[in-house]
Design a protein around this motif. Structure first.
Motif, short mmCIF file in Angstrom:
data_model
loop_
_atom_site.label_atom_id
_atom_site.label_comp_id
_atom_site.label_asym_id
_atom_site.label_seq_id
_atom_site.Cartn_x
_atom_site.Cartn_y
_atom_site.Cartn_z
N LEU A 1 50.51 47.74 122.27
CA LEU A 1 50.16 46.77 121.22
C LEU A 1 51.25 45.69 121.16
CD1 LEU A 1 48.81 48.85 118.21
CD2 LEU A 1 47.53 47.45 119.82
N SER A 2 50.83 44.45 121.21
CA SER A 2 51.75 43.33 121.08
C SER A 2 52.28 43.26 119.65
CB SER A 2 51.02 42.02 121.41
OG SER A 2 50.04 41.75 120.41
N ALA A 3 53.31 42.49 119.44
CA ALA A 3 53.85 42.29 118.08
C ALA A 3 52.78 41.71 117.17
CB ALA A 3 55.08 41.38 118.13
N GLU A 4 51.95 40.83 117.71
CA GLU A 4 50.85 40.24 116.93
C GLU A 4 49.83 41.30 116.51
OE1 GLU A 4 47.28 37.59 118.38
OE2 GLU A 4 49.09 36.35 118.18
N ASP A 5 49.46 42.17 117.46
CA ASP A 5 48.52 43.25 117.13
C ASP A 5 49.13 44.22 116.11
OD1 ASP A 5 46.53 42.32 118.84
OD2 ASP A 5 47.25 43.51 120.54
N GLN A 6 50.39 44.52 116.26
CA GLN A 6 51.06 45.42 115.31
C GLN A 6 51.07 44.81 113.91
OE1 GLN A 6 54.86 47.02 116.68
NE2 GLN A 6 54.20 46.61 118.78
N ALA A 7 51.31 43.50 113.84
CA ALA A 7 51.32 42.82 112.53
C ALA A 7 49.93 42.79 111.89
CB ALA A 7 51.86 41.40 112.69
N ALA A 8 48.89 42.93 112.72
CA ALA A 8 47.52 42.89 112.20
C ALA A 8 47.07 44.23 111.61
CB ALA A 8 46.56 42.47 113.31
N ILE A 9 47.85 45.28 111.80
CA ILE A 9 47.46 46.60 111.27
C ILE A 9 47.45 46.53 109.75
CG2 ILE A 9 48.17 49.01 111.01
CD1 ILE A 9 49.25 48.86 113.89
N ARG A 10 46.31 46.93 109.18
CA ARG A 10 46.13 46.92 107.72
C ARG A 10 45.56 48.26 107.28
NH1 ARG A 10 48.97 43.21 108.03
NH2 ARG A 10 48.50 41.03 107.84
N LEU A 11 46.26 48.92 106.37
CA LEU A 11 45.74 50.15 105.80
C LEU A 11 44.94 49.80 104.56
CD1 LEU A 11 48.83 52.53 106.06
CD2 LEU A 11 47.00 52.15 107.71
N GLU A 12 43.74 50.34 104.46
CA GLU A 12 42.88 50.09 103.31
C GLU A 12 43.49 50.72 102.07
OE1 GLU A 12 38.57 51.70 102.05
OE2 GLU A 12 38.68 50.77 104.03
N GLU A 13 43.61 49.94 100.99
CA GLU A 13 44.14 50.45 99.72
C GLU A 13 43.31 51.63 99.26
OE1 GLU A 13 46.85 50.53 96.67
OE2 GLU A 13 46.82 48.97 98.20
N GLY A 14 43.98 52.77 99.03
CA GLY A 14 43.27 53.97 98.60
C GLY A 14 42.41 54.59 99.69
N GLY A 15 42.64 54.18 100.94
CA GLY A 15 41.84 54.69 102.06
C GLY A 15 42.33 56.03 102.55
N GLU A 16 41.87 56.40 103.74
CA GLU A 16 42.16 57.70 104.31
C GLU A 16 43.59 57.82 104.85
OE1 GLU A 16 39.28 58.67 107.29
OE2 GLU A 16 37.62 58.62 105.87
N LEU A 17 44.27 56.70 105.08
CA LEU A 17 45.60 56.74 105.69
C LEU A 17 46.67 56.30 104.71
CD1 LEU A 17 44.78 55.20 109.18
CD2 LEU A 17 44.79 57.61 108.51
N ARG A 18 47.75 57.09 104.66
CA ARG A 18 48.90 56.73 103.82
C ARG A 18 49.87 55.82 104.56
NH1 ARG A 18 48.72 62.56 101.81
NH2 ARG A 18 49.65 63.06 103.81
N GLU A 19 49.97 56.04 105.88
CA GLU A 19 50.97 55.31 106.65
C GLU A 19 50.57 55.28 108.13
OE1 GLU A 19 55.80 55.63 107.56
OE2 GLU A 19 54.91 56.98 106.08
N ALA A 20 51.04 54.28 108.83
CA ALA A 20 50.92 54.18 110.29
C ALA A 20 52.25 53.68 110.80
CB ALA A 20 49.80 53.22 110.68
N ARG A 21 52.77 54.35 111.82
CA ARG A 21 54.06 53.90 112.37
C ARG A 21 54.24 54.38 113.80
NH1 ARG A 21 57.48 57.97 108.78
NH2 ARG A 21 57.91 59.55 110.33
#
Length: 175
Positions: free
Chosen positions: A113-133
């Motif tokens: 993943l490019s820096a641009e793609d990484q910056a595009a990662i968005r976790l949905e508020e109250g969604g299934e994921l707490r964190e991505a790293r």
């Protein structure tokens, strides 16, 4: 003279026979995950809110959904990433455990993943994921269930060898 087979002499009865088999045969859960890396070679993991362990991004297939389409849908829904598919790295048969029947897990290559793609990662508020790293292999080994880490480790090795692996609970099986 022998009688013609059922599918020739009574196509409607043949379809009913097939439908009954479809109703009574076991079904498997299917999941699809994606192995993304960054330029440093770290792996993208996610922390689902509905279970205690980290995982690769992806999820479970909906009824009659192909595994690659599952990965594409899950990444769009959970991370806001537009994944267009990648090479299959491993298929892992997961034995029944706890209340779960067996399942098939597919792991696809997500590339770097490019820096641009990484910056595009968005976790949905109250969604299934707490964190991505992004984490090192050693960190991943500590965050993932042992058989999931085994699957990821095999996926990494198949990435390097340009081959596809068939696994049982993360352990390579000859085919």
């Amino acid at each position: 003279m022998t009688e013609p087979p059922l599918y020739e002499r009574d196509p409607e009865a043949w379809q009913a026979h097939l439908a009954n088999g479809n109703r009574t045969q076991p079904r498997k859960r299917v999941g699809a995950d994606v192995l993304f890396r960054d330029k440093a070679g770290r792996i993208l993991l996610v922390d689902p809110s509905y279970k205690p362990d980290w995982d690769l991004p992806g999820g479970m297939a909906e009824a009659n959904e192909p595994p690659l389409e599952t990965a594409i849908r899950e990444l769009r829904e959970e991370l806001g990433l537009e994944y267009h598919g990648g090479r299959l790295l491993v298929v892992d048969w997961v034995a029944p455990h706890g209340p779960w029947d067996d399942s098939l897990m597919f792991v696809f290559d997500g590339g770097v993943l490019s820096a641009e793609d990484q910056a595009a990662i968005r976790l949905e508020e109250g969604g299934e994921l707490r964190e991505a790293r992004f984490v090192t292999d050693e960190e991943a080994k500590g965050l993932l269930r042992s058989y999931v880490w085994a699957r990821v480790e095999r996926a990494i090795s198949h990435l390097a060898s340009h081959s596809i692996g068939y696994l049982h609970n993360g352990i390579h099986r000859e085919h």
